[in-house]
Enzyme design. Structure first.
Site, PDB file in Angstrom:
ATOM      1  N   TRP A 165     -52.491  20.135  11.262  1.00  0.00           N
ATOM      2  CA  TRP A 165     -51.701  20.962  12.454  1.00  0.00           C
ATOM      3  C   TRP A 165     -50.276  20.568  12.156  1.00  0.00           C
ATOM      4  O   TRP A 165     -49.563  21.654  12.183  1.00  0.00           O
ATOM      5  CB  TRP A 165     -52.252  20.097  13.448  1.00  0.00           C
ATOM      6  CG  TRP A 165     -53.383  20.730  14.137  1.00  0.00           C
ATOM      7  CD1 TRP A 165     -54.550  20.012  14.481  1.00  0.00           C
ATOM      8  CD2 TRP A 165     -54.005  22.305  14.079  1.00  0.00           C
ATOM      9  NE1 TRP A 165     -55.761  20.965  14.487  1.00  0.00           N
ATOM     10  CE2 TRP A 165     -55.481  22.070  14.431  1.00  0.00           C
ATOM     11  CE3 TRP A 165     -53.499  23.353  13.818  1.00  0.00           C
ATOM     12  CZ2 TRP A 165     -56.240  23.255  14.738  1.00  0.00           C
ATOM     13  CZ3 TRP A 165     -54.379  24.490  14.142  1.00  0.00           C
ATOM     14  CH2 TRP A 165     -55.632  24.552  14.360  1.00  0.00           C
ATOM     15  N   ASP A 196     -46.465  17.325  19.155  1.00  0.00           N
ATOM     16  CA  ASP A 196     -47.734  18.067  19.392  1.00  0.00           C
ATOM     17  C   ASP A 196     -48.557  16.990  19.903  1.00  0.00           C
ATOM     18  O   ASP A 196     -49.352  16.071  19.129  1.00  0.00           O
ATOM     19  CB  ASP A 196     -48.097  18.778  18.250  1.00  0.00           C
ATOM     20  CG  ASP A 196     -49.555  19.617  18.421  1.00  0.00           C
ATOM     21  OD1 ASP A 196     -50.112  19.409  19.646  1.00  0.00           O
ATOM     22  OD2 ASP A 196     -49.829  20.056  17.589  1.00  0.00           O
ATOM     23  N   LYS A 219     -58.005  21.409  24.513  1.00  0.00           N
ATOM     24  CA  LYS A 219     -58.316  20.381  24.210  1.00  0.00           C
ATOM     25  C   LYS A 219     -58.922  19.187  25.310  1.00  0.00           C
ATOM     26  O   LYS A 219     -60.111  19.080  25.528  1.00  0.00           O
ATOM     27  CB  LYS A 219     -57.611  19.355  23.086  1.00  0.00           C
ATOM     28  CG  LYS A 219     -57.224  20.477  21.947  1.00  0.00           C
ATOM     29  CD  LYS A 219     -58.331  20.833  21.031  1.00  0.00           C
ATOM     30  CE  LYS A 219     -57.863  21.739  20.149  1.00  0.00           C
ATOM     31  NZ  LYS A 219     -56.760  21.718  19.336  1.00  0.00           N
TER      32      LYS A 219
HETATM   33  C1  LIG Z   1     -55.983  22.769  18.410  1.00  0.00           C
HETATM   34  C2  LIG Z   1     -54.789  22.010  18.054  1.00  0.00           C
HETATM   35  C3  LIG Z   1     -53.701  23.215  17.486  1.00  0.00           C
HETATM   36  C4  LIG Z   1     -53.816  24.680  17.463  1.00  0.00           C
HETATM   37  O1  LIG Z   1     -53.996  24.939  18.875  1.00  0.00           O
HETATM   38  P1  LIG Z   1     -54.462  26.630  19.214  1.00  0.00           P
HETATM   39  O2  LIG Z   1     -53.887  26.823  20.792  1.00  0.00           O
HETATM   40  O3  LIG Z   1     -55.490  27.001  18.521  1.00  0.00           O
HETATM   41  O4  LIG Z   1     -52.945  27.331  18.564  1.00  0.00           O
HETATM   42  C5  LIG Z   1     -52.726  22.356  17.403  1.00  0.00           C
HETATM   43  N1  LIG Z   1     -52.220  21.158  17.299  1.00  0.00           N
HETATM   44  C6  LIG Z   1     -53.260  20.117  17.339  1.00  0.00           C
HETATM   45  C7  LIG Z   1     -53.152  18.806  17.546  1.00  0.00           C
HETATM   46  C8  LIG Z   1     -54.451  20.951  17.860  1.00  0.00           C
HETATM   47  O5  LIG Z   1     -55.648  20.008  18.114  1.00  0.00           O
END
Ligand SMILES: *Cc1c(COP(=O)(O)O)cnc(C)c1O
Length: 360
Positions: free
Chosen positions: A101, A171, A195
């Protein structure tokens, strides 16, 4: 009804209490005679939903007044572009690449300016968090970027990097609300909610207000300016209303669990049960360095891909679903987010013990 223990990395398990409440309110939300799905985002009822959701989140995270809370669409992945578009005044940013990511975010930022990779753990398949105490931070960096918890590989920053005074952007998709954080240490903290908080399709971005300006890269779409959404309290266009409603319920549930301090204690207890087993098992072993272990995503292998596949299959037949590792990482991954009960982790360990005995 036959609910399984769901170890999915995302979309992921939600608290049963929240699902039952949503079910009870499906046909008639709070005397309105309609579902939240059918309701105008400009209605009084929805206004109360979004305002309460924001306030509850502010309470939980102790968000300072000089930060805006934005409910945005496009998933976490759209932020990979939105961040440079809004923040790259000098067209330079530094990225710490500790997983897929972070790597995607770094690659996307290269479209908008110079995105430097100032540290990485790719040399050992992202199985650790590099030392970030004295990195070569660029003198004119607009920000330093991290992915705080690496969903795919199962690592987590235990201390934030030393950014040498530069703004930190993080993030936190897969560790959102899993423990208390000091929001004032970040310029932007954001995450996809699917998540650890709610249904898919929304990001919550907590943005320091001096970063919310019209001074963005030329050609930035209106929808991708933080200011557009901040000025309209996340109601510039139709937001993901139902998702905001479910997130709001999860925030209230978290408050009842003792807030983020309570969650941290609960999550540490759960993760310890699984990691302790991995450390003593002769068959299963954890794939990341101990000091970098995530409380949310626990990755492990048997060392034999056929045995891994057999384990995943038999686990599913026994009611432990979604234990297969990410397609780029292989092995197994148990995502044990806030809503995974401790009994789910205990039962999984029991199942692993039994599997080990039968297959050694
Ligand atoms: C799942 C995830 C993403 C991507 O998320 P989307 O909503 O599918 O764009 C980005 N960063 C992390 C850390 C993730 O776990």
């Amino acid at each position: 009804m036959n609910r399984v223990y769901n170890f999915s990395a995302g979309p992921a398990v939600l608290p049963e209490e929240v699902l039952l409440e949503a079910q009870a309110e499906m046909m008639d939300y709070n005397g309105t005679g309609m579902s939240v799905m059918e309701m105008s985002h400009r209605s009084k009822a929805f206004d109360q939903i979004i305002q309460e959701a924001e306030q509850d989140l502010r309470d939980l995270m102790k968000i300072p007044d000089n930060y805006k809370v934005l409910f945005l669409q496009g998933g976490a992945s759209l932020q990979f572009a939105m961040i440079p578009m809004n923040l790259m005044k000098n067209k330079v940013a530094d990225y710490i690449v500790t997983g897929q990511w972070a790597k995607k975010a770094w690659q996307e930022a290269q479209k908008y300016g110079t995105a430097n990779k100032i540290a990485s753990s790719e040399d050992k398949t992202f199985s650790y968090i590099p030392d970030c105490s004295d990195l070569p931070i660029s003198e004119n960096a607009d920000y330093v970027y991290i992915c705080e918890n690496n969903t795919i590989y199962g690592t987590k920053f235990k201390t934030l990097p030393n950014t040498k005074g530069k703004d930190l952007v993080a993030d936190v998709s897969s560790c959102f609300l899993s423990e208390p954080i000091d929001v004032s240490k970040y310029a932007i903290v954001y995450g996809g909610v699917q998540k650890n908080i709610g249904p898919a399709g929304m990001v919550i971005a907590i943005v320091r207000d001096d970063l919310i300006t019209d001074d963005v890269l030329p050609q930035t779409p209106t929808m991708m300016k933080y200011k557009t959404h901040a000025d309209a309290d996340s109601l510039y266009n139709t937001p993901n209303c139902y998702c905001i409603y479910i997130c709001g319920k999860v925030f209230k549930w978290l408050k009842k669990q003792g807030g983020l301090e309570g969650m941290k204690e609960h999550n540490e207890k759960k993760a310890k049960i699984l990691y302790d087993f991995l450390d003593e098992s002769k068959m299963f072993k954890g794939t990341v360095e101990k000091e970098s272990r995530s409380l949310m995503n626990v990755t492990f292998v048997t060392g034999d891909t056929d045995l891994d596949a057999k384990f995943v299959k038999e686990a599913k037949e026994s009611g432990f679903d979604n234990l297969k590792g990410h397609r780029t990482a292989g092995g197994m991954r148990a995502s044990i987010y806030n809503a995974m009960p401790i009994d789910g982790v205990k039962a999984l360990v029991e199942f692993m013990r039994k599997f080990e005995k039968e297959n050694i």
